[in-house]
Each structure stands twice: as structure tokens, then as C-alpha cells.
Design a protein around this motif. Structure first.
Motif, PDB file in Angstrom:
ATOM      1  N   LYS A  79      18.644 -18.927  -1.545  1.00 34.37           N
ATOM      2  CA  LYS A  79      17.496 -18.319  -2.224  1.00 34.37           C
ATOM      3  C   LYS A  79      16.513 -19.373  -2.719  1.00 34.37           C
ATOM      4  O   LYS A  79      15.419 -19.035  -3.164  1.00 34.37           O
ATOM      5  CB  LYS A  79      17.972 -17.489  -3.418  1.00 34.37           C
ATOM      6  N   MET A  80      16.937 -20.643  -2.694  1.00 35.68           N
ATOM      7  CA  MET A  80      16.117 -21.715  -3.259  1.00 35.68           C
ATOM      8  C   MET A  80      15.880 -22.801  -2.224  1.00 35.68           C
ATOM      9  O   MET A  80      16.814 -23.494  -1.823  1.00 35.68           O
ATOM     10  CB  MET A  80      16.811 -22.339  -4.472  1.00 35.68           C
ATOM     11  N   GLY A  81      14.652 -22.951  -1.797  1.00 36.64           N
ATOM     12  CA  GLY A  81      14.314 -24.065  -0.932  1.00 36.64           C
ATOM     13  C   GLY A  81      13.845 -25.239  -1.769  1.00 36.64           C
ATOM     14  O   GLY A  81      13.272 -25.056  -2.841  1.00 36.64           O
ATOM     15  N   MET A  82      14.117 -26.457  -1.302  1.00 31.41           N
ATOM     16  CA  MET A  82      13.675 -27.633  -2.059  1.00 31.41           C
ATOM     17  C   MET A  82      13.011 -28.627  -1.126  1.00 31.41           C
ATOM     18  O   MET A  82      13.541 -28.939  -0.045  1.00 31.41           O
ATOM     19  CB  MET A  82      14.840 -28.292  -2.789  1.00 31.41           C
ATOM     20  N   VAL A  83      11.853 -29.104  -1.535  1.00 30.47           N
ATOM     21  CA  VAL A  83      11.106 -30.114  -0.785  1.00 30.47           C
ATOM     22  C   VAL A  83      11.098 -31.384  -1.633  1.00 30.47           C
ATOM     23  O   VAL A  83      10.646 -31.366  -2.785  1.00 30.47           O
ATOM     24  CB  VAL A  83       9.663 -29.641  -0.496  1.00 30.47           C
ATOM     25  N   PHE A  84      11.598 -32.469  -1.059  1.00 25.27           N
ATOM     26  CA  PHE A  84      11.793 -33.711  -1.794  1.00 25.27           C
ATOM     27  C   PHE A  84      10.637 -34.695  -1.566  1.00 25.27           C
ATOM     28  O   PHE A  84       9.795 -34.497  -0.699  1.00 25.27           O
ATOM     29  CB  PHE A  84      13.103 -34.378  -1.372  1.00 25.27           C
ATOM     30  N   GLN A  85      10.654 -35.792  -2.345  1.00 22.85           N
ATOM     31  CA  GLN A  85       9.673 -36.869  -2.133  1.00 22.85           C
ATOM     32  C   GLN A  85       9.839 -37.451  -0.728  1.00 22.85           C
ATOM     33  O   GLN A  85       8.873 -37.649  -0.009  1.00 22.85           O
ATOM     34  CB  GLN A  85       9.879 -37.981  -3.166  1.00 22.85           C
ATOM     35  N   SER A  86      11.094 -37.771  -0.379  1.00 23.32           N
ATOM     36  CA  SER A  86      11.388 -38.224   0.976  1.00 23.32           C
ATOM     37  C   SER A  86      11.604 -36.983   1.825  1.00 23.32           C
ATOM     38  O   SER A  86      12.091 -35.969   1.333  1.00 23.32           O
ATOM     39  CB  SER A  86      12.647 -39.103   0.985  1.00 23.32           C
ATOM     40  N   PHE A  87      11.268 -37.050   3.074  1.00 21.39           N
ATOM     41  CA  PHE A  87      11.146 -35.838   3.885  1.00 21.39           C
ATOM     42  C   PHE A  87      12.491 -35.295   4.364  1.00 21.39           C
ATOM     43  O   PHE A  87      12.624 -34.118   4.661  1.00 21.39           O
ATOM     44  CB  PHE A  87      10.223 -36.126   5.078  1.00 21.39           C
ATOM     45  N   MET A 154      13.958 -20.752   5.933  1.00 21.73           N
ATOM     46  CA  MET A 154      15.163 -20.186   5.334  1.00 21.73           C
ATOM     47  C   MET A 154      14.856 -18.968   4.457  1.00 21.73           C
ATOM     48  O   MET A 154      15.749 -18.409   3.828  1.00 21.73           O
ATOM     49  CB  MET A 154      15.864 -21.269   4.499  1.00 21.73           C
ATOM     50  N   ASP A 155      13.586 -18.573   4.399  1.00 21.25           N
ATOM     51  CA  ASP A 155      13.153 -17.401   3.618  1.00 21.25           C
ATOM     52  C   ASP A 155      13.622 -17.454   2.162  1.00 21.25           C
ATOM     53  O   ASP A 155      14.222 -16.513   1.636  1.00 21.25           O
ATOM     54  CB  ASP A 155      13.662 -16.102   4.263  1.00 21.25           C
ATOM     55  N   PRO A 156      13.351 -18.551   1.463  1.00 26.62           N
ATOM     56  CA  PRO A 156      13.817 -18.652   0.073  1.00 26.62           C
ATOM     57  C   PRO A 156      13.005 -17.769  -0.871  1.00 26.62           C
ATOM     58  O   PRO A 156      11.836 -17.476  -0.604  1.00 26.62           O
ATOM     59  CB  PRO A 156      13.588 -20.134  -0.247  1.00 26.62           C
ATOM     60  N   ASP A 157      13.632 -17.365  -1.972  1.00 26.77           N
ATOM     61  CA  ASP A 157      12.925 -16.605  -3.000  1.00 26.77           C
ATOM     62  C   ASP A 157      12.070 -17.522  -3.870  1.00 26.77           C
ATOM     63  O   ASP A 157      11.048 -17.100  -4.420  1.00 26.77           O
ATOM     64  CB  ASP A 157      13.924 -15.860  -3.889  1.00 26.77           C
ATOM     65  N   ILE A 158      12.508 -18.760  -4.018  1.00 24.02           N
ATOM     66  CA  ILE A 158      11.768 -19.733  -4.822  1.00 24.02           C
ATOM     67  C   ILE A 158      11.802 -21.073  -4.102  1.00 24.02           C
ATOM     68  O   ILE A 158      12.804 -21.424  -3.472  1.00 24.02           O
ATOM     69  CB  ILE A 158      12.364 -19.860  -6.248  1.00 24.02           C
ATOM     70  N   ILE A 159      10.685 -21.800  -4.171  1.00 24.39           N
ATOM     71  CA  ILE A 159      10.617 -23.134  -3.570  1.00 24.39           C
ATOM     72  C   ILE A 159      10.404 -24.152  -4.681  1.00 24.39           C
ATOM     73  O   ILE A 159       9.511 -23.996  -5.529  1.00 24.39           O
ATOM     74  CB  ILE A 159       9.471 -23.245  -2.547  1.00 24.39           C
TER      75      ILE A 159
END
Length: 370
Positions: A79-87, A154-159
Motif C-alpha cells: 500500500k506504500m510506495g517509496m522513492v529514495f534519493q538514490s534511484f 504497484m498501485d500504492p495508496d500512499i507514496i
């Protein structure tokens, strides 16, 4: 909806990045988290998706406390996608494979379903032509857009975005921010740790200012950036919106000022060319003219300010002693600068100034796309 109650994190070295965090994240919120470095912003994001385990407190996602034993974290993280500083892209996989594989392995989609989803999202982020390239063949900005597409697949509810542009060259920041702005308009719930204040102001409906391990102040972008209520927030915002220097010696560190101007420009997305013009004006007015004429009694106040609304970069110079007429400068470079239609100049005398300044020069630098 996510409810965070009395969240605390203590690391093994007794560092306490999070002391007591209380916040409710509503569906559709776009929340930017700002504040000085080392105040727990990234740790908060990592705790929300349990990449970092909290020491105490609760994180309730759709009614379930994910800090409790027995919680299926793999299901929660879907439910939670995460985008980091490094790819964090897989270098041995093509771009299309990077976006397809998590869908297949974690969501159980067929290759065709995963391919169709990946192609749609790569078109959305403007990189459909790069599907068979490898990550090291792309720029940093392009790689970050791929990382965002992979998260969206991934169709997350929150990013959760952890300083998504901090590792990028200034020229690449805009392309990633454009994608995030597009997502914000789609109604997605997002939390963004960022040092880009202009970006945070434009994209968010809520701003969290973190300081010393707590949410020190929160509100709308207008409340936080224009009318902060607490003193530390005021000082932080004031420092971001303007730079102030007092020159009382001929040994003033111009190079350090230029470095700070460059960082200031990156935060507010001010063009390097315009910052360069301001730097030329500063050196000619202050260091080449006012300082030599001031003898041992040097006292110059310089304030650099950027107006997002008007898109004008300004420099205000207040000084004592002999008046200098800027228009008589012998520098050809500076005279060419004054002749540009995008440069404005105002010279006035000052009366009843509490610090005793007698003269003032104001220069404004507009930007015009060619």
C-alpha cells in the motif's frame, strides 16, 4: 488514512531522531516535510513503511497497527510506495524489466499485464522511448522518473518521497518535479521530504516543519511560509526566503557568499545566469567601490531576496559614508548589465535608519525566456 501516535525512535548510539510524533494523514493529502538537516524527516518516512522499526508508539494504517507483532508487513508495504534519493534501479535489467519485475514477483501479474502497465506509466513520465535502455545509459533525472514509474506500477495508496531531487544536478530537478506535480493533481496521497521550498509551497496542501525530533509546527503552505507562528519556524523560513550579509571588513569572503547564493538558487529554482548577474553587481558595487571608499569604517548591509510571485531576484545594499553613483562604474561588464532591459536600478538616500545607514541601492533581475 494513517494515524501516527507518540512515535519515537532511538538508535543504538543513543541518537534520538524522533522524540514524539503525532499526525494524521488523510486520503488525498500532499504533505511536504521541511526543516533543518538531522531533524528526523527521513527517519519518519522510513518508520511509516517500517524500513526502520520505531522504538515505541503506533502507526495505524486503515485501522491496523503495523508496529504490532503478527502484522503482515509485506501486505502493508504494497500500500506504500517509496522513492529514495538514490534511484535503486537494477543495473542489469532494462528499464521495462525494472518496472515489470516487481509487479510479477510481488503482485502476481502476468508478463503481459505487467508490460502493459509499465508501458502506460513510462509514457506518463515521458520515457516510453527508453524501455530497452539500461539505467546507466540514462541521466539522473531520467532514472528518478523510472523509479517513480516503478513505484506507481504497484498501485500504492500512499507514496513516500525521501528527497527525490537531492541527488540530481540542478538542470534535472525540474523534470522530476513535473512528474510529482502531475501525481499531486491526480489526488494521490503523498508525503515528500524536501529541501526545495518553492516546490513544497506549490505542490502541498499541508506543510510539516520538523525540528529536534518533533513536528514543531504545521499548517497550509501559506500559513507556514507567510505567517509562521513559532520563532524557530520564522527564522528557518526567513533564512530560506532571503540572505542577509553585513560587511565590516575588506576581507569579506566573497567566494563563500557565492557558494551560498548558488545553494539558495538551487532551492528556489532560480536560473544560474540570473544569480551570476547578481554576483557581478555585488562585487562591483560593494567590493570594488563602496569598500575602498569607506576606509577603516566599512559597514554595508546586503540583502538578497527572491519573489516567487513576481519572479524577481533582488539585491538591496545599504551603506554609510561617501555616496557612490552606480551608473558611473568603470566596469564594462557591469555597464552592460545595467543596460539590459531585465535589470532595474534604484538609488536613494536613507533617512532615520536605526542602524545609521545613509544610502541605498536596489537592483532587481527579472528573467525572460528567449
Amino acid at each position: 488514512m494513517i494515524e501516527i501516535r507518540h512515535l519515537r525512535k532511538v538508535f543504538d548510539d543513543d541518537t534520538i531522531p524522533l522524540k514524539d510524533i503525532d499526525i494524521t494523514i488523510n486520503d488525498g493529502d500532499v504533505i511536504s516535510i521541511i526543516g533543518p538537516s538531522g531533524t528526523g524527516k527521513s527517519t519518519l518516512l522510513r518508520c511509516i513503511n517500517m524500513l526502520t522499526e520505531p522504538t515505541s508508539g503506533s502507526i495505524i494504517v486503515d485501522g491496523q497497527d503495523i508496529t504490532q507483532r503478527g502484522c503482515n508487513l509485506n501486505e502493508i508495504r504494497k500500500k506504500m510506495g517509496m522513492v529514495f534519493q538514490s534511484f535503486n534501479l537494477f543495473g542489469h535489467l532494462t528499464i521495462i524489466e525494472n518496472v515489470m519485475n516487481p509487479q510479477i514477483t510481488l503482485l502476481g501479474r502476468s508478463r503481459q499485464e505487467a508490460y502493459d502497465k509499465a508501458m502506460y506509466l513510462l509514457q506518463q513520465v515521458g520515457l516510453a522511448s527508453k524501455v530497452f535502455n539500461y539505467p546507466d545509459e540514462l541521466s539522473g533525472g531520467q532514472q528518478q522518473r523510472i523509479a517513480i514509474a516503478r513505484t506507481l506500477a504497484m498501485d500504492p495508496d500512499i507514496i513516500l518521497f525521501d528527497e527525490p531531487t537531492s541527488a540530481l544536478d540542478p538542470s534535472m530537478i525540474g523534470e522530476v518535479q513535473s512528474v510529482i506535480k502531475m501525481l499531486a493533481k491526480s489526488g494521490r496521497t503523498m508525503m515528500i521530504v524536501t529541501h526545495e521550498m518553492d516546490f513544497a509551497r506549490k505542490i502541498s496542501n499541508r506543510i510539516l516543519f520538523m525540528y529536534d525530533g518533533v513536528i514543531y509546527e504545521e499548517g497550509t503552505p501559506r500559513q507556514i511560509f507567510e505567517h509562521p507562528q513559532k520563532e524557530i519556524t520564522k527564522r528557518f523560513i526567513q533564512r530560506l526566503s532571503s540572505l542577509t550579509y553585513r560587511i565590516q571588513s575588506a576581507d569579506f569572503d566573497v567566494e563563500a557568499m557565492n557558494d551560498e547564493l548558488s545553494a539558495y538558487g538551487e532551492k528556489l529554482l532560480i536560473e544560474a545566469e540570473r544569480l551570476s548577474k547578481l554576483s557581478v553587481a555585488f562585487e562591483e558595487i560593494c567590493m570594488n567601490n563602496i569598500v575602498p571608499e569607506s576606509g577603516d569604517d566599512i559597514d554595508i548591509l546586503v540583502k538578497v531576496e527572491y519573489s516567487e510571485k513576481l519572479d524577481i531576484l533582488s539585491m538591496l545594499v545599504c551603506y554609510k559614508g561617501v555616496k557612490f553613483d552606480v551608473t558611473t562604474s568603470g566596469s564594462k561588464l557591469f555597464q552592460n548589465l545595467l543596460a539590459e532591459p531585465t535589470t532595474e536600478l534604484l538609488q536613494t538616500d536613507v533617512t532615520d535608519d536605526p542602524m545609521g545607514y545613509e544610502h541605498m541601492v536596489t537592483m532587481r533581475f527579472r528573467w525572460v525566456e528567449e
